[in-house]
Design a protein around this motif. Sequence first.
Motif, PDB file in Angstrom:
ATOM      1  N   GLU A 171      16.686   4.927  33.114  1.00 23.65           N
ATOM      2  CA  GLU A 171      17.730   4.195  32.400  1.00 23.65           C
ATOM      3  C   GLU A 171      17.202   2.920  31.747  1.00 23.65           C
ATOM      4  OE1 GLU A 171      21.474   3.784  34.745  1.00 23.65           O
ATOM      5  OE2 GLU A 171      20.276   4.750  36.316  1.00 23.65           O
ATOM      6  N   ILE A 172      15.935   2.611  31.961  1.00 26.59           N
ATOM      7  CA  ILE A 172      15.396   1.293  31.601  1.00 26.59           C
ATOM      8  C   ILE A 172      14.356   1.387  30.493  1.00 26.59           C
ATOM      9  CG2 ILE A 172      14.026  -0.653  32.479  1.00 26.59           C
ATOM     10  CD1 ILE A 172      15.313  -0.081  35.249  1.00 26.59           C
ATOM     11  N   VAL A 173      14.490   0.474  29.508  1.00 26.17           N
ATOM     12  CA  VAL A 173      13.431   0.236  28.532  1.00 26.17           C
ATOM     13  C   VAL A 173      12.707  -1.012  29.039  1.00 26.17           C
ATOM     14  CG1 VAL A 173      12.820  -0.206  26.129  1.00 26.17           C
ATOM     15  CG2 VAL A 173      14.819   1.213  26.678  1.00 26.17           C
ATOM     16  N   LEU A 174      11.521  -0.812  29.565  1.00 29.63           N
ATOM     17  CA  LEU A 174      10.802  -1.845  30.313  1.00 29.63           C
ATOM     18  C   LEU A 174       9.790  -2.576  29.430  1.00 29.63           C
ATOM     19  CD1 LEU A 174       9.935  -3.192  33.011  1.00 29.63           C
ATOM     20  CD2 LEU A 174       8.411  -1.225  33.352  1.00 29.63           C
ATOM     21  N   ALA A 175       9.949  -3.888  29.354  1.00 33.54           N
ATOM     22  CA  ALA A 175       8.995  -4.725  28.620  1.00 33.54           C
ATOM     23  C   ALA A 175       8.366  -5.728  29.568  1.00 33.54           C
ATOM     24  CB  ALA A 175       9.698  -5.470  27.482  1.00 33.54           C
ATOM     25  N   THR A 176       7.047  -5.843  29.518  1.00 33.95           N
ATOM     26  CA  THR A 176       6.364  -6.889  30.261  1.00 33.95           C
ATOM     27  C   THR A 176       5.230  -7.442  29.397  1.00 33.95           C
ATOM     28  OG1 THR A 176       5.456  -7.546  32.409  1.00 33.95           O
ATOM     29  CG2 THR A 176       4.712  -5.429  31.522  1.00 33.95           C
ATOM     30  N   LYS A 177       4.572  -8.491  29.906  1.00 36.59           N
ATOM     31  CA  LYS A 177       3.602  -9.220  29.091  1.00 36.59           C
ATOM     32  C   LYS A 177       2.376  -9.592  29.917  1.00 36.59           C
ATOM     33  CE  LYS A 177       7.672 -11.651  27.355  1.00 36.59           C
ATOM     34  NZ  LYS A 177       8.381 -11.604  28.654  1.00 36.59           N
ATOM     35  N   PHE A 178       1.289  -9.845  29.210  1.00 39.17           N
ATOM     36  CA  PHE A 178       0.051 -10.326  29.837  1.00 39.17           C
ATOM     37  C   PHE A 178      -0.507 -11.452  28.970  1.00 39.17           C
ATOM     38  CE2 PHE A 178      -1.495  -7.784  26.410  1.00 39.17           C
ATOM     39  CZ  PHE A 178      -2.661  -8.414  26.021  1.00 39.17           C
ATOM     40  N   GLY A 179      -1.454 -12.175  29.524  1.00 34.82           N
ATOM     41  CA  GLY A 179      -2.191 -13.147  28.720  1.00 34.82           C
ATOM     42  C   GLY A 179      -2.143 -14.558  29.239  1.00 34.82           C
ATOM     43  N   ASP A 216       4.489   4.454  36.022  1.00 37.75           N
ATOM     44  CA  ASP A 216       3.270   4.995  35.428  1.00 37.75           C
ATOM     45  C   ASP A 216       3.098   4.616  33.967  1.00 37.75           C
ATOM     46  OD1 ASP A 216       5.151   6.571  34.155  1.00 37.75           O
ATOM     47  OD2 ASP A 216       4.472   8.468  35.019  1.00 37.75           O
ATOM     48  N   HIS A 217       4.120   3.965  33.391  1.00 34.68           N
ATOM     49  CA  HIS A 217       3.963   3.485  32.018  1.00 34.68           C
ATOM     50  C   HIS A 217       4.908   2.318  31.752  1.00 34.68           C
ATOM     51  CE1 HIS A 217       7.544   6.008  31.364  1.00 34.68           C
ATOM     52  NE2 HIS A 217       7.776   5.234  30.309  1.00 34.68           N
ATOM     53  N   ILE A 218       4.535   1.515  30.765  1.00 36.59           N
ATOM     54  CA  ILE A 218       5.330   0.374  30.299  1.00 36.59           C
ATOM     55  C   ILE A 218       5.821   0.721  28.898  1.00 36.59           C
ATOM     56  CG2 ILE A 218       5.213  -2.056  29.585  1.00 36.59           C
ATOM     57  CD1 ILE A 218       2.857  -2.246  31.739  1.00 36.59           C
ATOM     58  N   ASP A 219       7.109   0.520  28.635  1.00 35.07           N
ATOM     59  CA  ASP A 219       7.652   0.911  27.338  1.00 35.07           C
ATOM     60  C   ASP A 219       7.221  -0.030  26.212  1.00 35.07           C
ATOM     61  OD1 ASP A 219       9.270   3.193  28.234  1.00 35.07           O
ATOM     62  OD2 ASP A 219      10.403   1.682  29.331  1.00 35.07           O
ATOM     63  N   LEU A 220       7.171  -1.324  26.489  1.00 36.06           N
ATOM     64  CA  LEU A 220       6.767  -2.308  25.483  1.00 36.06           C
ATOM     65  C   LEU A 220       5.885  -3.341  26.155  1.00 36.06           C
ATOM     66  CD1 LEU A 220       6.942  -3.597  22.662  1.00 36.06           C
ATOM     67  CD2 LEU A 220       9.117  -4.641  23.352  1.00 36.06           C
ATOM     68  N   TYR A 221       4.632  -3.407  25.717  1.00 29.57           N
ATOM     69  CA  TYR A 221       3.650  -4.308  26.340  1.00 29.57           C
ATOM     70  C   TYR A 221       3.256  -5.382  25.343  1.00 29.57           C
ATOM     71  CZ  TYR A 221      -0.053  -5.423  29.752  1.00 29.57           C
ATOM     72  OH  TYR A 221      -0.848  -6.025  30.697  1.00 29.57           O
ATOM     73  N   TYR A 222       3.577  -6.632  25.680  1.00 32.32           N
ATOM     74  CA  TYR A 222       3.312  -7.766  24.803  1.00 32.32           C
ATOM     75  C   TYR A 222       2.056  -8.539  25.216  1.00 32.32           C
ATOM     76  CZ  TYR A 222       8.414  -8.023  23.533  1.00 32.32           C
ATOM     77  OH  TYR A 222       9.709  -7.817  23.111  1.00 32.32           O
ATOM     78  N   GLN A 223       1.376  -9.086  24.229  1.00 34.41           N
ATOM     79  CA  GLN A 223       0.458 -10.193  24.498  1.00 34.41           C
ATOM     80  C   GLN A 223       1.317 -11.455  24.526  1.00 34.41           C
ATOM     81  OE1 GLN A 223      -2.447 -11.294  21.490  1.00 34.41           O
ATOM     82  NE2 GLN A 223      -3.776 -12.223  23.009  1.00 34.41           N
ATOM     83  N   HIS A 224       1.382 -12.119  25.659  1.00 34.18           N
ATOM     84  CA  HIS A 224       2.322 -13.217  25.880  1.00 34.18           C
ATOM     85  C   HIS A 224       2.011 -14.429  25.007  1.00 34.18           C
ATOM     86  CE1 HIS A 224       5.058 -14.911  29.318  1.00 34.18           C
ATOM     87  NE2 HIS A 224       5.486 -15.255  28.136  1.00 34.18           N
ATOM     88  N   ARG A 225       0.758 -14.765  24.908  1.00 27.90           N
ATOM     89  CA  ARG A 225       0.300 -15.820  24.010  1.00 27.90           C
ATOM     90  C   ARG A 225      -1.030 -15.379  23.402  1.00 27.90           C
ATOM     91  NH1 ARG A 225       4.764 -17.296  24.682  1.00 27.90           N
ATOM     92  NH2 ARG A 225       5.566 -19.427  25.080  1.00 27.90           N
ATOM     93  N   VAL A 226      -1.263 -15.773  22.181  1.00 29.07           N
ATOM     94  CA  VAL A 226      -2.482 -15.386  21.477  1.00 29.07           C
ATOM     95  C   VAL A 226      -3.651 -16.198  22.012  1.00 29.07           C
ATOM     96  CG1 VAL A 226      -3.629 -15.324  19.238  1.00 29.07           C
ATOM     97  CG2 VAL A 226      -1.204 -14.714  19.419  1.00 29.07           C
ATOM     98  N   ASP A 227      -4.728 -15.519  22.345  1.00 28.64           N
ATOM     99  CA  ASP A 227      -5.960 -16.169  22.777  1.00 28.64           C
ATOM    100  C   ASP A 227      -6.763 -16.504  21.526  1.00 28.64           C
ATOM    101  OD1 ASP A 227      -8.411 -16.942  23.765  1.00 28.64           O
ATOM    102  OD2 ASP A 227      -8.562 -15.309  25.229  1.00 28.64           O
ATOM    103  N   ARG A 228      -6.812 -17.774  21.190  1.00 23.77           N
ATOM    104  CA  ARG A 228      -7.464 -18.188  19.952  1.00 23.77           C
ATOM    105  C   ARG A 228      -8.985 -18.037  20.016  1.00 23.77           C
ATOM    106  NH1 ARG A 228      -3.428 -21.449  17.081  1.00 23.77           N
ATOM    107  NH2 ARG A 228      -1.679 -21.877  18.471  1.00 23.77           N
ATOM    108  N   GLN A 229      -9.522 -17.748  21.208  1.00 18.96           N
ATOM    109  CA  GLN A 229     -10.964 -17.582  21.370  1.00 18.96           C
ATOM    110  C   GLN A 229     -11.395 -16.123  21.226  1.00 18.96           C
ATOM    111  OE1 GLN A 229     -12.592 -20.495  21.577  1.00 18.96           O
ATOM    112  NE2 GLN A 229     -10.511 -21.354  21.520  1.00 18.96           N
ATOM    113  N   VAL A 230     -10.425 -15.206  21.145  1.00 18.96           N
ATOM    114  CA  VAL A 230     -10.725 -13.774  21.042  1.00 18.96           C
ATOM    115  C   VAL A 230     -10.067 -13.228  19.788  1.00 18.96           C
ATOM    116  CG1 VAL A 230     -10.474 -11.513  22.141  1.00 18.96           C
ATOM    117  CG2 VAL A 230     -10.848 -13.561  23.549  1.00 18.96           C
ATOM    118  N   PRO A 231     -10.801 -12.596  18.896  1.00 20.86           N
ATOM    119  CA  PRO A 231     -10.179 -12.027  17.694  1.00 20.86           C
ATOM    120  C   PRO A 231      -9.020 -11.108  18.073  1.00 20.86           C
ATOM    121  CG  PRO A 231     -12.573 -11.938  17.514  1.00 20.86           C
ATOM    122  CD  PRO A 231     -12.268 -12.361  18.919  1.00 20.86           C
ATOM    123  N   ILE A 232      -7.918 -11.247  17.364  1.00 16.39           N
ATOM    124  CA  ILE A 232      -6.743 -10.438  17.691  1.00 16.39           C
ATOM    125  C   ILE A 232      -7.054  -8.953  17.577  1.00 16.39           C
ATOM    126  CG2 ILE A 232      -5.786 -10.440  15.349  1.00 16.39           C
ATOM    127  CD1 ILE A 232      -3.813 -10.717  18.672  1.00 16.39           C
TER     128      ILE A 232
END
Length: 332
Positions: free
Chosen positions: A79-87, A120-136
């Motif tokens: 029943e869930i559209v699951l979004a989480t983030k990393f970074g 076993d899966h994430i529906d929407l996976y975000y980069q929480h903040r952009v790492d300016r030291q790593v090319p996007i």
Amino acid sequence: MTASASFPRRRLGDLSVSALGLGCMGMSDFYGGAEEAVSLAVLNRALDIGIDFLDTADMYGVGANERLLAKVLKTRRDEIVLATKFGNVRAEDGRMLGIDGRPEYVRAACDASLQRLGVDHIDLYYQHRVDRQVPIEETVGAMAGLVKAGKVRHLGLSEASAETIRRAAAVHPIAAVQTEYSLWTRDVEASILPTLRELGIGLVPYSPLGRGFLTGSIRRPDDLAANDWRRQNPRFASGNFAHNLALADAVKALAAERGLSAAQLALAWLLDRGPDIVPIPGTRSIDRLEENAVAAGVKLEDDARRHLEALLAEHAVAGARYPEAGMASVNG
């Protein structure tokens, strides 16, 4: 509000979600203490009324928020559209350690989130903040690898600049960009929102009620718990608080004229900005959850739009949306 399978829906790229989501951060962190039983009741009630888009992140409570959602996911995953983030990297004691967008970290963070969430899966996976030291391109390339591996279904960015969004979308389709957007934070309208619409990317506004300020329920800084993060927010500082309260009161009065709460009017305004916008107000109250949900059915009239624009022109917001360190990490 009764249970409904017909709650309005919208699309973030190719991902179908409820027209309003539920931000879960405050159930574990930043806004003072929370009771797990109450939070679980709110989560289940959201699903019952048709709000299926749940938003969390690995940094919320240093993993605690994902573990909280796992208790609902265990029985209601379909029943869930699951979004989480990393970074955003935090120590076990909660200290912020920095931002990490390295490919090896992307993969490790995803595996850790999957384990905490018990899925076993994430529906929407975000980069929480952009790492300016790593090319996007490197970060999104690793995220695309997670899609290929079946661990993630759709990709997102948070607080990214228009240029970064374009570069990311050239590597892999981006379903959504999350950023702060509300009656008192409209920076996204200048270049980011037009870019999203050009590329067919949805917008997920967080803090759509001005971190609660626009509801009119916070009357003075001392209404906030001693450990509430908002005490450090410039807009809640004593020098700006009274000034900003005038806007909140004006919104509340306009809403009352239309038989709405201030929160309902503020959310209806956001939803009216376009069908590609899905706000994620957070709450730890079933009453507030149900109040917010009504906004998905509100049709804003031209007169209301004009009045709101006039109020915003009259009451300029005082204070930045984050302290200096926080502002350095946005629009990356």
